[in-house]
Design a protein around this motif. Structure first.
Motif, PDB file in Angstrom:
ATOM      1  N   VAL A   1       7.531   6.931   1.626  1.00 54.06           N
ATOM      2  CA  VAL A   1       6.632   6.210   2.551  1.00 54.06           C
ATOM      3  C   VAL A   1       6.753   6.810   3.948  1.00 54.06           C
ATOM      4  CG1 VAL A   1       6.114   3.976   3.608  1.00 54.06           C
ATOM      5  CG2 VAL A   1       6.695   4.067   1.200  1.00 54.06           C
TER       6      VAL A   1
ATOM      7  N   PHE B   1       3.222  -3.597   4.513  1.00 52.27           N
ATOM      8  CA  PHE B   1       3.658  -3.238   3.164  1.00 52.27           C
ATOM      9  C   PHE B   1       5.147  -2.908   3.160  1.00 52.27           C
ATOM     10  CE2 PHE B   1       4.847   0.346   0.471  1.00 52.27           C
ATOM     11  CZ  PHE B   1       4.682  -0.227  -0.783  1.00 52.27           C
ATOM     12  N   MET B   2       5.587  -2.140   4.176  1.00 49.19           N
ATOM     13  CA  MET B   2       6.988  -1.728   4.239  1.00 49.19           C
ATOM     14  C   MET B   2       7.922  -2.929   4.372  1.00 49.19           C
ATOM     15  SD  MET B   2       7.879   1.212   3.576  1.00 49.19           S
ATOM     16  CE  MET B   2       9.541   1.423   4.170  1.00 49.19           C
TER      17      MET B   2
ATOM     18  N   PHE C   1       8.005  -4.510   1.046  1.00 53.51           N
ATOM     19  CA  PHE C   1       8.676  -3.615   0.108  1.00 53.51           C
ATOM     20  C   PHE C   1      10.199  -3.678   0.300  1.00 53.51           C
ATOM     21  CE2 PHE C   1      10.069   0.806  -0.961  1.00 53.51           C
ATOM     22  CZ  PHE C   1       9.771   0.793  -2.295  1.00 53.51           C
ATOM     23  N   GLU C   2      10.632  -3.640   1.576  1.00 56.04           N
ATOM     24  CA  GLU C   2      12.073  -3.679   1.875  1.00 56.04           C
ATOM     25  C   GLU C   2      12.670  -5.027   1.463  1.00 56.04           C
ATOM     26  OE1 GLU C   2      12.277  -2.656   5.998  1.00 56.04           O
ATOM     27  OE2 GLU C   2      12.314  -0.503   5.586  1.00 56.04           O
TER      28      GLU C   2
END
Lengths: 130, 179
Positions: free
Chosen positions: A90, B168-169, B172-173
């Protein structure tokens, strides 16, 4: 009686047409080919104009002064649609994205007002000073 | 009854004609005699400026268009695809990408409309019809402003996509335990 009178007429009229076609087969082929080619050229030119390709074609007359100024150095690397997703991949994407986003937003394209009468120098001086 | 209907139709047609004439006169009235004379006198100079603008805007469209197209197809679509193929939630990013693609289509269409109007304006005889020429320039000016609005909208979606990546990150994390 009438049928006997009409039959020879039909035969007489049909024969020259068939003979003409047989005798000028090559000429007809050439004419047909040219006709089809003209139709195809017309169709392709209409598509060229309607699709908007004409507007992107800088090899047209009138665009010579800018045709060599097309930016060919700005090739964006494809980000693969397949592969794992984790923090590193990412981050790799965001680095690539930020770089391109910066380039995309670097120019405020089509800003300003170059078609303003004052810019084109035909505005009314009285109204512009008021 | 029949006569009344005819009168109504006649009245409507007359009103339509009068309003059309009124509009035409209104646009012509915007232009003073002096302006018309100036357009006729500077016809060639104005057309030269329009030709230059026509060429430079075409170059801008090609160069900017390439970047905008690539951002959508090579980056946004591929990243969304990768998330999708890994079974991750990419709804937010896909929504922004769809809006971006729509804005890009509008940008293409509006540029096409603007370019056609500008080309038509350049072909007009400003010496003979300064009023019509002036109206055509005003029309092109409005259409160019629309293209600029489209560009600003595209820039906004580019920022929105970046924000969607951050969202999103975070998610996600949280799900993967900061892996």
């Amino acid at each position: 009686m009438d049928e006997h009178d009409q039959t020879p007429d039909v035969v007489v009229k049909a024969e020259p047409a068939g003979r003409f076609r047989d005798e000028h087969r090559f000429l007809l082929l050439i004419i047909g080919t040219i006709f089809i080619a003209i139709i195809m050229v017309i169709v392709s030119l209409v598509m060229y104009n309607v699709s908007g390709s004409a507007q992107l074609d800088l090899s047209r007359p009138g665009y010579k002064s800018v045709s060599d100024k097309v930016d060919r150095s700005n090739e964006i690397t494809d980000y693969s649609a397949f592969g794992p997703v984790n923090k590193d991949t990412v981050k790799e994407f965001t680095t690539l994205y930020d770089e391109q986003a910066k380039k995309a937003k670097a120019v405020d394209a089509f800003n300003g007002d170059p078609l303003n009468p004052e810019v084109l120098e035909f505005s009314d001086p009285l109204s512009s000073t008021e | 009854m029949n006569i009344r209907a005819r009168l109504v139709v006649f009245g409507l047609v007359a009103a339509l004609l009068l309003s059309t004439l009124g509009l035409k006169n209104a646009s012509a009235a915007d232009l003073t005699d002096e302006q018309m004379a100036r357009i006729s006198a500077n016809c060639l100079t104005i057309k030269g400026s329009l030709n230059q603008l026509h060429a430079s805007d075409a170059l801008l469209r090609v160069n900017r268009g390439q970047i905008y197209e690539s951002m959508g197809t090579k980056l946004m679509n591929n990243f969304n695809g990768r998330l999708g193929s890994n079974g991750l939630d990419n709804k937010g990013l896909t929504a922004v990408t769809e809006s971006y693609q729509t804005a890009l289509t509008t940008f293409r269409t509006n540029y096409q409309t603007y370019e056609r109007q500008l080309s038509a304006t350049i072909k007009l005889d400003c010496g003979k019809d300064p009023s019509g020429f002036h109206d055509a320039i005003e029309d092109a000016r409005t259409k160019r402003a629309k293209v600029h609005t489209d560009v600003l909208r595209l820039h906004q979606y580019i920022d929105d996509y970046r924000s969607a990546i951050n969202d999103f990150m975070l998610n996600f994390e949280r799900v993967t335990g900061k892996n």
